[in-house]
Design a protein around this motif. Sequence first.
Motif, PDB file in Angstrom:
ATOM      1  N   LEU A 150      16.071  -3.318   6.097  1.00 34.58           N
ATOM      2  CA  LEU A 150      17.643  -3.329   6.421  1.00 34.58           C
ATOM      3  C   LEU A 150      18.519  -3.006   5.395  1.00 34.58           C
ATOM      4  O   LEU A 150      18.388  -3.412   4.432  1.00 34.58           O
ATOM      5  CB  LEU A 150      17.689  -4.430   7.116  1.00 34.58           C
ATOM      6  CG  LEU A 150      17.253  -4.819   8.442  1.00 34.58           C
ATOM      7  CD1 LEU A 150      17.540  -6.431   8.771  1.00 34.58           C
ATOM      8  CD2 LEU A 150      18.013  -4.134   9.360  1.00 34.58           C
ATOM      9  N   GLN A 151      19.686  -2.027   5.479  1.00 36.79           N
ATOM     10  CA  GLN A 151      20.436  -1.965   4.679  1.00 36.79           C
ATOM     11  C   GLN A 151      21.915  -2.653   5.050  1.00 36.79           C
ATOM     12  O   GLN A 151      22.033  -2.641   6.425  1.00 36.79           O
ATOM     13  CB  GLN A 151      21.224  -0.367   4.650  1.00 36.79           C
ATOM     14  CG  GLN A 151      22.366  -0.173   3.715  1.00 36.79           C
ATOM     15  CD  GLN A 151      22.734   1.252   3.878  1.00 36.79           C
ATOM     16  OE1 GLN A 151      22.282   1.952   4.577  1.00 36.79           O
ATOM     17  NE2 GLN A 151      23.827   1.609   2.973  1.00 36.79           N
ATOM     18  N   VAL A 152      22.544  -3.662   4.384  1.00 33.13           N
ATOM     19  CA  VAL A 152      23.454  -4.585   4.820  1.00 33.13           C
ATOM     20  C   VAL A 152      24.800  -4.100   4.411  1.00 33.13           C
ATOM     21  O   VAL A 152      25.049  -4.011   3.110  1.00 33.13           O
ATOM     22  CB  VAL A 152      23.182  -5.998   4.393  1.00 33.13           C
ATOM     23  CG1 VAL A 152      24.218  -6.899   4.709  1.00 33.13           C
ATOM     24  CG2 VAL A 152      21.545  -6.368   4.924  1.00 33.13           C
ATOM     25  N   LYS A 153      25.748  -4.096   5.014  1.00 34.68           N
ATOM     26  CA  LYS A 153      27.311  -4.005   4.792  1.00 34.68           C
ATOM     27  C   LYS A 153      27.962  -5.287   5.289  1.00 34.68           C
ATOM     28  O   LYS A 153      27.484  -5.939   6.208  1.00 34.68           O
ATOM     29  CB  LYS A 153      27.849  -2.645   5.305  1.00 34.68           C
ATOM     30  CG  LYS A 153      27.239  -1.440   4.936  1.00 34.68           C
ATOM     31  CD  LYS A 153      27.678  -1.241   3.362  1.00 34.68           C
ATOM     32  CE  LYS A 153      26.950   0.129   2.948  1.00 34.68           C
ATOM     33  NZ  LYS A 153      27.235   0.202   1.448  1.00 34.68           N
ATOM     34  N   ILE A 154      28.929  -5.777   4.477  1.00 33.81           N
ATOM     35  CA  ILE A 154      29.590  -6.880   4.934  1.00 33.81           C
ATOM     36  C   ILE A 154      31.208  -6.579   5.006  1.00 33.81           C
ATOM     37  O   ILE A 154      31.934  -5.975   4.504  1.00 33.81           O
ATOM     38  CB  ILE A 154      29.634  -8.000   3.764  1.00 33.81           C
ATOM     39  CG1 ILE A 154      28.051  -8.113   3.104  1.00 33.81           C
ATOM     40  CG2 ILE A 154      30.317  -9.223   3.931  1.00 33.81           C
ATOM     41  CD1 ILE A 154      27.298  -8.660   4.152  1.00 33.81           C
ATOM     42  N   ALA A 155      31.693  -7.440   6.095  1.00 36.77           N
ATOM     43  CA  ALA A 155      32.997  -7.383   6.512  1.00 36.77           C
ATOM     44  C   ALA A 155      33.506  -8.891   6.272  1.00 36.77           C
ATOM     45  O   ALA A 155      32.887  -9.665   7.146  1.00 36.77           O
ATOM     46  CB  ALA A 155      33.254  -6.642   7.855  1.00 36.77           C
ATOM     47  N   THR A 156      34.660  -9.305   5.685  1.00 34.14           N
ATOM     48  CA  THR A 156      34.856 -10.688   5.515  1.00 34.14           C
ATOM     49  C   THR A 156      35.958 -10.782   6.821  1.00 34.14           C
ATOM     50  O   THR A 156      36.202 -12.242   6.665  1.00 34.14           O
ATOM     51  CB  THR A 156      35.420 -10.962   4.209  1.00 34.14           C
ATOM     52  OG1 THR A 156      36.514 -10.154   3.768  1.00 34.14           O
ATOM     53  CG2 THR A 156      34.200 -10.914   3.219  1.00 34.14           C
ATOM     54  N   ASN A 157      36.340 -10.039   7.290  1.00 34.40           N
ATOM     55  CA  ASN A 157      37.230 -10.542   8.504  1.00 34.40           C
ATOM     56  C   ASN A 157      37.342  -9.528   9.592  1.00 34.40           C
ATOM     57  O   ASN A 157      36.698  -8.426   9.531  1.00 34.40           O
ATOM     58  CB  ASN A 157      38.710 -10.888   7.853  1.00 34.40           C
ATOM     59  CG  ASN A 157      39.109  -9.381   7.174  1.00 34.40           C
ATOM     60  OD1 ASN A 157      39.345  -8.262   7.803  1.00 34.40           O
ATOM     61  ND2 ASN A 157      39.336  -9.433   5.826  1.00 34.40           N
ATOM     62  N   ASP A 184      31.418 -16.677   5.164  1.00 33.98           N
ATOM     63  CA  ASP A 184      30.660 -17.477   4.835  1.00 33.98           C
ATOM     64  C   ASP A 184      29.671 -17.008   3.485  1.00 33.98           C
ATOM     65  O   ASP A 184      28.630 -16.430   3.898  1.00 33.98           O
ATOM     66  CB  ASP A 184      29.765 -18.317   5.890  1.00 33.98           C
ATOM     67  CG  ASP A 184      29.088 -19.317   5.498  1.00 33.98           C
ATOM     68  OD1 ASP A 184      28.413 -19.703   4.290  1.00 33.98           O
ATOM     69  OD2 ASP A 184      28.828 -20.358   6.432  1.00 33.98           O
ATOM     70  N   ARG A 185      30.160 -17.382   2.400  1.00 36.06           N
ATOM     71  CA  ARG A 185      29.467 -16.782   1.382  1.00 36.06           C
ATOM     72  C   ARG A 185      28.052 -16.932   1.024  1.00 36.06           C
ATOM     73  O   ARG A 185      27.234 -16.156   0.836  1.00 36.06           O
ATOM     74  CB  ARG A 185      30.336 -17.012   0.019  1.00 36.06           C
ATOM     75  CG  ARG A 185      29.710 -16.270  -1.390  1.00 36.06           C
ATOM     76  CD  ARG A 185      30.800 -16.567  -2.341  1.00 36.06           C
ATOM     77  NE  ARG A 185      30.320 -15.866  -3.771  1.00 36.06           N
ATOM     78  CZ  ARG A 185      30.841 -15.975  -4.805  1.00 36.06           C
ATOM     79  NH1 ARG A 185      32.044 -16.625  -5.055  1.00 36.06           N
ATOM     80  NH2 ARG A 185      30.517 -15.342  -5.920  1.00 36.06           N
ATOM     81  N   GLN A 186      27.684 -18.201   1.212  1.00 35.26           N
ATOM     82  CA  GLN A 186      26.470 -18.855   0.967  1.00 35.26           C
ATOM     83  C   GLN A 186      25.322 -17.984   1.886  1.00 35.26           C
ATOM     84  O   GLN A 186      24.235 -17.792   1.591  1.00 35.26           O
ATOM     85  CB  GLN A 186      26.442 -20.183   1.117  1.00 35.26           C
ATOM     86  CG  GLN A 186      24.884 -20.761   0.934  1.00 35.26           C
ATOM     87  CD  GLN A 186      24.896 -22.248   1.046  1.00 35.26           C
ATOM     88  OE1 GLN A 186      25.926 -22.971   1.000  1.00 35.26           O
ATOM     89  NE2 GLN A 186      23.625 -22.740   0.892  1.00 35.26           N
ATOM     90  N   VAL A 187      25.848 -18.185   3.243  1.00 34.56           N
ATOM     91  CA  VAL A 187      24.997 -17.477   4.352  1.00 34.56           C
ATOM     92  C   VAL A 187      24.767 -16.001   3.943  1.00 34.56           C
ATOM     93  O   VAL A 187      23.756 -15.500   4.083  1.00 34.56           O
ATOM     94  CB  VAL A 187      25.510 -17.874   5.730  1.00 34.56           C
ATOM     95  CG1 VAL A 187      24.630 -17.083   6.837  1.00 34.56           C
ATOM     96  CG2 VAL A 187      25.543 -19.073   6.000  1.00 34.56           C
ATOM     97  N   VAL A 188      25.893 -15.204   3.647  1.00 33.30           N
ATOM     98  CA  VAL A 188      25.906 -14.019   3.628  1.00 33.30           C
ATOM     99  C   VAL A 188      24.995 -13.598   2.280  1.00 33.30           C
ATOM    100  O   VAL A 188      24.225 -12.486   2.529  1.00 33.30           O
ATOM    101  CB  VAL A 188      27.226 -13.287   3.392  1.00 33.30           C
ATOM    102  CG1 VAL A 188      27.155 -12.058   2.773  1.00 33.30           C
ATOM    103  CG2 VAL A 188      28.079 -13.362   4.647  1.00 33.30           C
ATOM    104  N   GLU A 189      24.801 -14.225   1.380  1.00 26.27           N
ATOM    105  CA  GLU A 189      24.267 -13.845   0.107  1.00 26.27           C
ATOM    106  C   GLU A 189      22.685 -14.233   0.496  1.00 26.27           C
ATOM    107  O   GLU A 189      21.788 -13.361  -0.096  1.00 26.27           O
ATOM    108  CB  GLU A 189      25.034 -14.822  -1.023  1.00 26.27           C
ATOM    109  CG  GLU A 189      25.981 -14.475  -1.776  1.00 26.27           C
ATOM    110  CD  GLU A 189      26.422 -15.391  -2.763  1.00 26.27           C
ATOM    111  OE1 GLU A 189      25.659 -16.550  -3.185  1.00 26.27           O
ATOM    112  OE2 GLU A 189      27.418 -15.201  -3.466  1.00 26.27           O
TER     113      GLU A 189
END
Length: 605
Positions: A377-384, A361-366
Amino acid sequence: MRILLVEDDDLLAQAVATALTKQNYVVDIAADGEAGWELISVCNYDLILLDVILPKLDGISLCRQLRQSGHQMLILLLTAKDTKTDKVIGLDAGADDYVVKPFDFQELSARIRALLRRGNTSLPPILEWGSLRLDPSTCEVTYADIVLNLTAKEFSLLDLFLRNNQRIFSRSAIVDQLWSAEKDPPEENTIKSHIKSLRQKLKAAGANYDFIETVYGMGYRLKALSNEQKCQKDQQETDLKQQKTLLAAIAQQRENFKVKVDSRITVLNLAADALRKGTLDVELRQKAEQEAHKLAGSLGSFGFPKGSLLANEIEDVFQNQKYISQAKCFYLDKLLIKLQRELEKAPVEQIQNLLLVISNDRQVVEELIKEAENQELQVKIATNLTTARNIIPSLNPDVVLLDLDIDKDSLKLLRELSQRSATLGGTPSPLPEIPVLVFTERNNFSYRVEVARAGGRAFLQKSMPPSQILESVSQILQQTCITEARVMIVDDDSQTLTFIQQSLEPLGLTLKTLEDSRYFWDNLTEFSPDLLILDVEMPNINGIEICQVVRNDPYWKSLPVLFLVDNLNTDIVEQIFAIGADDCISKTAKNSQLITRVLNLVKRI
C-alpha cells in the motif's frame, strides 16, 4: 550490505539478485537449504531471503536451525502459502518477516530496507557522518550538498563504513562483506584502489583526504568527527533516475523470464497429455507439480498475476494423489489453455494500490503509515476535507479511509465519492465509485445506518489495531478488482448487443458478443468468459437450452449466468431460476441497472 537468497527457482532467483545488485547489495544465491546452510557457515550475511519450500532442507527447518545455532541475522521468508497458520509457523521458527509470492519487486526492496533499519534501530533511514549523506533508498550520496558519482563498489564501501562507524575493517573483512561468494576474491591492490578513488571523490567535494582513515596494521574506518556534527534531515522523495534504473532491470528480467518459461509449460503439457492417456508416472507428476509451484510463485512478480492464480490451480490438480476423473482432466486442459493465453498478453505493470487517508488524528495516521510499510500500500494523507477534494481528481486513489470525526460534513464527502460519475463522449456514464471505509470513535447504530446509506464500505473503530484497519482496506481492494473480467453476451438482436457493449465497455470489461447461438460452444471454450449474458428467446437454440448445456458441463457448471428477458412475468422468471440462472433483468432496464447487476455478479467471481 550482504544478502543470501535461498531459492530453488533459478529464473526468479536471478531476477531478484539482479534487482538487488542494482541497489548496491551483494547477493549470493543458494538453490537448496543445505547449500544455504553451507554458505552461512563461511560467510557473514546481514539478511537472508529464504524460500519456504526448498529441496533437501526446507526454509522453516533451516530458519529454526539458524536460530538454534545462535545466528542473529535478519531472515525474510518468501512463501507461496498465504495463510495465517503458515505465517505463524514461520515467525515462530525465528523469521523476522515474510513476503507472499508472487511479490512486487519494489515492495520486496522496501521490505528489505525496512528490515535492515529495524535490525539496527540506532540507524536513521538516511545515513550521515558530518556533511556526508547517503540515502539507501535512492543510492544517492552527497557531501555538503554536492552529489558524488560513485561506482557500485564505492557506494557499498561507504555504506559499510557508515553503518558501522565505530568499527575498523581489515581488507579481508571488506572482502567478506562486499564480494559475492560465487566470485574469486579481489587482490589486495583492488581494495586499496577503491579506497583511494573514494577518498579522491570525497576530497573533490570538500572533505579531508583522510575522511576515511587508515589504521596501520588493522584496516580502514571513518575518521572521528571533530568540528563537524552529525545532522539528521528528513528523507527525500525517491530519486527518479535510480527508480528508473531499477524498473529497467526488472523489465529486462521479465523478458528473460518469459523466454525461458516455455520449458516449464512444456512439462505441464506433457504431464496433462500423459494424464489423459493414463500413463502419468510418479516422477513426471512430481516434476509437473514442482514446475506449477514455481510458476505460481513467480509469474505475478513478472507482471502476470492471473497466471500465478492459474498455476496455483494447476498445482492443486497434480497434488491430488487420488484418482483424477475425466472431468478433472478436461479442467486441467482448460487451465493450461488459459495460462498460455495469459502469457501471450503484455505483462501488467506492478503498481502499488494507493490509499488516501483523510484524518487530522496524527497518532492514528503515523501508526497506519508505519503498518503500511509491511503491506502493498502506498499512503497519501489529507488533513482536512478541502485538501481531500482538491487532490482526489489528480491522485485518483484506489481506496479512501475517511475519519468521520474530522468534520461535520464528512458524510457529504462520503456520498460524493460513492456516487462519482464522469462524462464519456458527451454522455454521463457511471464509473466505479472510489470505495470509502470510515473510521470513528462513535459506535451507535443510527450512525452506522447513516454511513451505510451514504455508501460506506466498512465501519471501523479508531481503537482497532492498524493492522486490522489495513486488512479491511485490502479486502475492499480485492472486491473492486473487476476490470479483468470477461463477459460473453449471446443475443440475436444486434441493437441489444450494441446497447450492452456501450454500457459495459467504459468499465474496462473484456466483451465478446454472439448473434448466432449455434456457434455458442466454440466461442465459449475459446473466449473463456467469467460471466455469461443470455437472451431467453433466440432462433435455433434458445437461452434456456444454452444455460442447461452450461450447467451440465463439469467445467462450466459454476459460470454465472444473467438472463435478458422481454417480459418479467412469473412463469418465465421461475423457469429461468429453475434451470440455474443467477439473475435476470428486463431488456427495457436502464444501463445503470444493467451495470449494477453485472458488477454484482462479477464481484462474486
